[in-house]
Write a protein that holds these residues in place. Sequence first.
Motif, PDB file in Angstrom:
ATOM      1  N   THR A 283      36.958  40.216  47.536  1.00  0.00           N
ATOM      2  CA  THR A 283      38.256  40.560  46.949  1.00  0.00           C
ATOM      3  C   THR A 283      39.419  40.176  47.855  1.00  0.00           C
ATOM      4  O   THR A 283      40.509  39.816  47.370  1.00  0.00           O
ATOM      5  N   GLN A 284      39.217  40.253  49.160  1.00  0.00           N
ATOM      6  CA  GLN A 284      40.302  39.908  50.072  1.00  0.00           C
ATOM      7  C   GLN A 284      40.641  38.419  49.975  1.00  0.00           C
ATOM      8  O   GLN A 284      41.819  38.032  49.946  1.00  0.00           O
ATOM      9  N   ARG A 285      39.612  37.594  49.903  1.00  0.00           N
ATOM     10  CA  ARG A 285      39.836  36.155  49.778  1.00  0.00           C
ATOM     11  C   ARG A 285      40.455  35.819  48.419  1.00  0.00           C
ATOM     12  O   ARG A 285      41.358  34.981  48.332  1.00  0.00           O
ATOM     13  N   LEU A 286      39.951  36.493  47.361  1.00  0.00           N
ATOM     14  CA  LEU A 286      40.497  36.260  46.027  1.00  0.00           C
ATOM     15  C   LEU A 286      41.972  36.636  45.977  1.00  0.00           C
ATOM     16  O   LEU A 286      42.789  35.905  45.403  1.00  0.00           O
ATOM     17  N   GLU A 292      47.401  35.550  41.566  1.00  0.00           N
ATOM     18  CA  GLU A 292      47.744  35.770  40.157  1.00  0.00           C
ATOM     19  C   GLU A 292      46.531  36.263  39.359  1.00  0.00           C
ATOM     20  O   GLU A 292      46.645  37.187  38.565  1.00  0.00           O
ATOM     21  N   ILE A 293      45.389  35.630  39.590  1.00  0.00           N
ATOM     22  CA  ILE A 293      44.157  36.051  38.906  1.00  0.00           C
ATOM     23  C   ILE A 293      43.749  37.445  39.370  1.00  0.00           C
ATOM     24  O   ILE A 293      43.341  38.297  38.568  1.00  0.00           O
ATOM     25  N   TYR A 294      43.855  37.685  40.664  1.00  0.00           N
ATOM     26  CA  TYR A 294      43.505  39.004  41.215  1.00  0.00           C
ATOM     27  C   TYR A 294      44.344  40.097  40.554  1.00  0.00           C
ATOM     28  O   TYR A 294      43.831  41.136  40.141  1.00  0.00           O
ATOM     29  N   THR A 295      45.649  39.866  40.433  1.00  0.00           N
ATOM     30  CA  THR A 295      46.548  40.856  39.833  1.00  0.00           C
ATOM     31  C   THR A 295      46.254  41.049  38.356  1.00  0.00           C
ATOM     32  O   THR A 295      46.301  42.174  37.838  1.00  0.00           O
TER      33      THR A 295
END
Length: 313
Positions: A283-286, A292-295
């Motif tokens: 998750t940190q790398r994402l 934008e995708i993470y959010t």
Amino acid sequence: MSAVELAKTLDMPREQWLKLRKKGIGGSDAAAIIGLDRYRSPFDVYADKLGLKPEIPDNEAMRQGRDLEQYVAERFMEATGKKVRRRNAMLQHPEYPFMIADIDRWVVGENAGLECKTTSVLSKYKFSQGEFPPNYYVQCMHYMAVTGAERWYLAVLVLNKAFHVFTIERDEAEIQALIAAEKDFWESHVMKQIPPAPDGSEATSELIKQLFPEARERAEVALFGYEDKIQQYLTLDAQVRELEQERDKIKQELQLAMADAEIGRAQGYIVEWKNQIRQTLDTQRLKKEQAEIYTKYLKPAQTVRMFKIKEVS
């Protein structure tokens, strides 16, 4: 049937039926009251009857159970040669009006009823060897108490695996004990609006979280008189930690003895230490590379109340 008809349920909206259930103790409540339901507790039933807890949203298991009820009834008739019919009414005990029942089917030509169940293949009970959950048994006893039936049939569809039929004969001593327990619960708790004591079950813990999901910031309450309970909690918590450490110590000894072996055998025991492949999301790398995708797929924040006790001088 000796039961009183409380209300007709044919074409009754589900919301109205749910409200009707709060007028008494039903078959699915009985086992929870006496501590024989692994998913519900007496506190849960109490909160439900007083409308303190939110209604459980319909889920896939509930939907399939309702949809397959007719199929289970048909399989019962096919397996036994007996005929059953719907009752389409909420029934009430003639002497104890707080005892209600919405039965699945009535057996034609017998003073008996039928309970239809659909369960998962993951069930731990060995239905083929005559085992079934105790809450099924208590539910059938409750229905016999309300209707005056001599026996109750239990038909269980184990999804994609098997179909079983059980016969539960009326046991007057157990029925009277169940009536006494339900009477005490209804009169001592529901009618007086005095909650039953917590029982330590997961069901009660989850309900308390639902009832009080958020704390009022900086609000305080006096707990004077609870000092013994607090000390007892801290003592038990320390004991649990010690037991967990002792358990883990033994686990480590066994793992060292097994080394890289997958299976260990002892007299009367098999110990497994198998490989499992697990994939986790970085998750940190994402978040860093694809913010934008993470959010977009981030779940809404949820309030979680943390419980802890600190000693003060």
